[in-house]
Scaffold this motif. Structure first.
Motif, short mmCIF file in Angstrom:
data_model
loop_
_atom_site.label_atom_id
_atom_site.label_comp_id
_atom_site.label_asym_id
_atom_site.label_seq_id
_atom_site.Cartn_x
_atom_site.Cartn_y
_atom_site.Cartn_z
N UNK A 57 -5.39 -53.36 -43.92
CA UNK A 57 -5.36 -53.19 -42.47
C UNK A 57 -6.45 -52.21 -42.02
N UNK A 110 -9.28 -51.80 -43.49
CA UNK A 110 -10.53 -52.57 -43.51
C UNK A 110 -10.63 -53.44 -42.26
N UNK A 111 -9.48 -54.04 -41.88
CA UNK A 111 -9.49 -54.93 -40.73
C UNK A 111 -9.80 -54.18 -39.44
N UNK A 112 -9.52 -52.86 -39.41
CA UNK A 112 -9.90 -52.16 -38.18
C UNK A 112 -11.28 -51.53 -38.30
N UNK A 113 -12.00 -51.87 -39.35
CA UNK A 113 -13.41 -51.50 -39.41
C UNK A 113 -13.69 -50.21 -40.16
N UNK A 170 -12.15 -61.07 -44.94
CA UNK A 170 -11.31 -60.37 -45.91
C UNK A 170 -10.73 -61.32 -46.97
N UNK A 223 -18.12 -55.00 -41.85
CA UNK A 223 -17.30 -53.83 -41.53
C UNK A 223 -17.59 -53.38 -40.10
N UNK A 246 -15.61 -55.93 -37.83
CA UNK A 246 -14.16 -55.79 -37.85
C UNK A 246 -13.72 -54.61 -37.01
N UNK A 247 -12.68 -54.82 -36.23
CA UNK A 247 -12.19 -53.76 -35.37
C UNK A 247 -12.90 -53.76 -34.03
N UNK A 260 -1.06 -57.50 -38.90
CA UNK A 260 -0.49 -58.14 -40.09
C UNK A 260 1.02 -58.20 -39.99
N UNK A 305 -14.67 -44.92 -34.54
CA UNK A 305 -15.53 -45.83 -35.31
C UNK A 305 -16.27 -46.79 -34.38
N UNK A 306 -15.61 -47.13 -33.28
CA UNK A 306 -16.14 -48.21 -32.46
C UNK A 306 -16.66 -47.77 -31.10
#
Lengths: 321, 337
Positions: A222, A224-227, B67, B95, B98-99, B106, B129-130
């Motif tokens: 998870x 990883x999925x959020x970056x 993934x 990477x 993603x996000x 999940x 991060x974003x």
């Protein structure tokens, strides 16, 4: 959190009292102290006088309380072997062992943890697998053998580092440290390496196994999925979840290191507690043995209490307990 | 319905998957897990992906997120997220996507959150991060997100750890995390399966509301037809690694075309109607290494004819193209004889 601390420290004190009780039992009942202390020509009057002076006529409980009271102040009486104060004997030797063990432990963590992380994330690559394979050698080599090889290579052949003794030491009160002089630090390198090699490989293998387990966790996927980038993923999210067993192992191993140090100290002629204890056992020097028992268990209990506290700091789920 | 939910009104779809194939090289040969999957999701649109276990629903989602578990790999096709092609990106570039462009939710909220970090730490990490918000701005945004997903007392709760939340509340936190990078697409892989039935409805309603609000497209992977009926705009039915029917939810649920979809619908118990026995589809979905020739469903299909064993049916488009609506069945493509 305060209740938690009080409970842990209370537990620790209880354990120490129990250990002190056993130390007291050998101290008091393993042979007759008076017989071991006086010379053969002493009269019965002299013996009775000594018995009274040592407080051996008091009740069992009173003697135990006095023993604990003295022990808490670091007072373990006189060595039967050379009539020196046990506290002084230990104070002379303890810093050498302690510095050796602490440096060896730091080495094992500073080298073992990153190696564990890298062998876990590089699983299947040739370099990670060969490290993992060679770690088996590290685990299985006895430390006296490692010590001898290190002396042979770095001291005898290359002449880079001293192979025996502690080098120059500096006195800080009763504590003598070798960390402040160049020769003291140089003398520390080989024994610390030989003592830590086993620990390094142990920590590495433990961290690797824990990392492999954690990297499969959903929260890593998870993240990883959020970056979250690789580095943060490994060293922040995954590694923190691996730390508990490492901390437990390290605390247990510090105790073991003090025991292992006996061998290493012999190989490197390191003036530590190991040598002192060996002599005490040879001469049935009960006060020294009792003091050694108390000090080693004190270190164990302190470390384990710190581990319990560290658990709560790392894992919020344990804070309520 | 807002404007963004109308496919014709928005320009670039949030997700455009074309002819996606995924294969797993194994010692016994290459297994094809996904075969020519095509699917589009518009911004603000919720597309349900249904099918049995192993049909390739989650695999499709994971491919989009980049993934896939090794040694799985994309062997053909294209994935575009918000118009940007992503299937050929490397790990570090992915990477970055993603996000920010695609978020994820999940199945199990109990295990999706790192137990050793407070939800605030995890939210702030994701937000920073974003975006180039500083710590204080990120925290304010995190609290705002928690309010949006309906967590009471967000100011205080932000410092709490995952174990201090109930399952439903944790899934709300997970949704907040998925939204933190403001992505235009969210892959929701069985988001309600691990929750109590009473909580499920709240979570799906929340998901729908937030996606409408933010104009986020959602791929809702589930095996729960009830969730699809309540939440999705369109539905894609998968079988043995292929999409076999796509269409608007009402259409597919009330007038399923593919014999497999009809079977699925028949197996849902209806309230008020007493039946002796629920309809069931005989047999099981084939394993990846033993997919029959022709139509993969033909051994279990009541309508199958000789042609079904020879010809693999292609998606017959309806309306705006194969990815919008259609069915892959020879009954509608030249007959089974």
């Amino acid at each position: 959190m305060l209740a938690f601390l009080v409970k842990r420290v209370g537990n620790a004190i209880l354990v120490m009292l129990t250990v002190a009780f056993f130390a007291f039992l050998i101290f008091r009942f393993l042979g007759d102290p008076v017989e071991l202390m006086v010379n053969e020509s002493a009269t019965q009057v002299e013996r009775d006088e000594l018995r009274a002076r040592l407080g051996l006529n008091d009740s069992f409980l009173a003697q135990y309380v006095r023993f604990v009271g003295h022990a808490a102040q670091g007072e373990f009486g006189l060595s039967w072997r050379n009539q020196q104060s046990v506290a002084t004997l230990i104070a002379e030797r303890f810093p050498a062992t302690f510095e050796l063990v602490i440096i060896a432990t730091l080495l094992s963590l500073l080298i073992g943890i990153p190696l564990g992380v890298f062998t876990a994330i590089g699983r299947g690559r040739w370099w990670a697998e060969s490290l993992q394979l060679s770690s088996i050698v590290g685990v299985s080599l006895p430390s006296f053998f490692v010590g001898i090889i290190l002396i042979l290579v770095f001291s005898v052949s290359l002449g880079w580092l001293p192979g025996y003794g502690r080098g120059e030491v500096v006195k800080l009160g009763w504590w003598s440290t070798g960390l402040l002089t160049a020769s003291g630090r140089a003398a520390l390198v080989l024994p610390a390496l030989s003592l830590s090699l086993f620990q390094i490989t142990l920590v590495m293998r433990l961290v690797r196994a824990e990392m492999l387990e954690t990297l499969r966790a959903d929260f890593i996927k998870f993240a990883r999925a959020r970056g979250v980038k690789h580095r943060a993923l490994w060293f922040r999210h995954a590694l923190k979840n691996c730390l508990m067993p490492v901390i437990t192992l390290t605390a247990m191993q510090v105790g073991n290191l003090i025991a292992f140090a006996l061998v290493t100290e012999t190989v490197f002629q390191w003036p530590g507690m190991g040598m002192l204890f060996m002599q005490a056992v040879t001469f049935v020097d009960i006060p020294v043995m009792a003091a050694y028992l108390c000090i080693v268990s004190f270190i164990f209990v302190t470390l384990n209490t710190l581990v319990d506290i560290a658990y709560a700091v790392i894992d919020p789920r344990l804070r309520a307990a | 319905m807002t404007v963004a939910t109308h496919p014709s009104m928005s320009d670039v779809p949030a997700l455009d998957v074309r002819g996606l194939s995924v294969e797993f090289p194994t010692r016994k040969g290459v297994l094809t897990a996904l075969s020519e999957v095509s699917l589009t999701i518009q911004r603000g649109e919720i597309v349900g992906v249904v099918g049995e276990s192993g049909a390739g629903k989650s695999m499709t989602g994971m491919s989009v997120l980049g993934l896939l578990e090794p040694p799985g790999r994309i062997s053909a096709g294209e994935i575009r997220i918000g118009g940007k092609r992503t299937d050929n990106l490397g790990e570090s570039e992915m990477a970055h996507i993603r996000g920010r462009m695609v978020g994820a939710i999940f199945q199990d909220p109990l295990t999706s959150l790192n137990p050793l970090f407070s939800i605030g730490q995890q939210l702030i990490e994701t937000i920073r991060l974003h975006s180039d918000r500083n710590r204080a701005e990120a925290k304010a945004h995190a609290i705002d997100l928690l309010k949006q997903v309906g967590i009471p007392g967000a100011d205080e709760r932000i410092d709490h750890y995952p174990h201090q939340f109930s399952g439903g509340m944790r899934q709300r936190v997970v949704i907040a995390l998925a939204l933190a990078g403001n992505p235009q697409l969210i892959i929701a892989d069985e988001p309600t399966t691990a929750l109590d039935v009473s909580i499920q409805a709240q979570i799906t309603a929340l998901l729908r509301e937030l996606c409408r609000e933010h104009g986020t497209g959602v791929m809702l992977v589930t095996h729960d037809m009830g969730v699809i009926a309540e939440t999705a705009d369109r539905v894609a039915v998968m079988y043995a690694g292929r999409v076999i029917e796509v269409g608007p939810v009402d259409e597919v649920l009330s007038r399923p075309k593919h014999p497999y979809t009809r079977g699925l619908m028949g197996s849902i118990p209806a309230l008020g109607a007493r039946v002796e026995r629920l309809a069931q589809i005989d047999g099981a979905m084939p394993r990846l290494n033993a997919i029959p020739s022709g139509c993969a469903f033909n051994p279990r299909c009541l309508d199958a004819g000789p042609r079904c064993r020879q010809v693999r049916p292609a998606m017959v488009a309806e309306g705006k193209g194969a990815a919008e609506g259609g069915v892959a069945c020879l009954v509608y493509d030249g007959g089974v004889q």
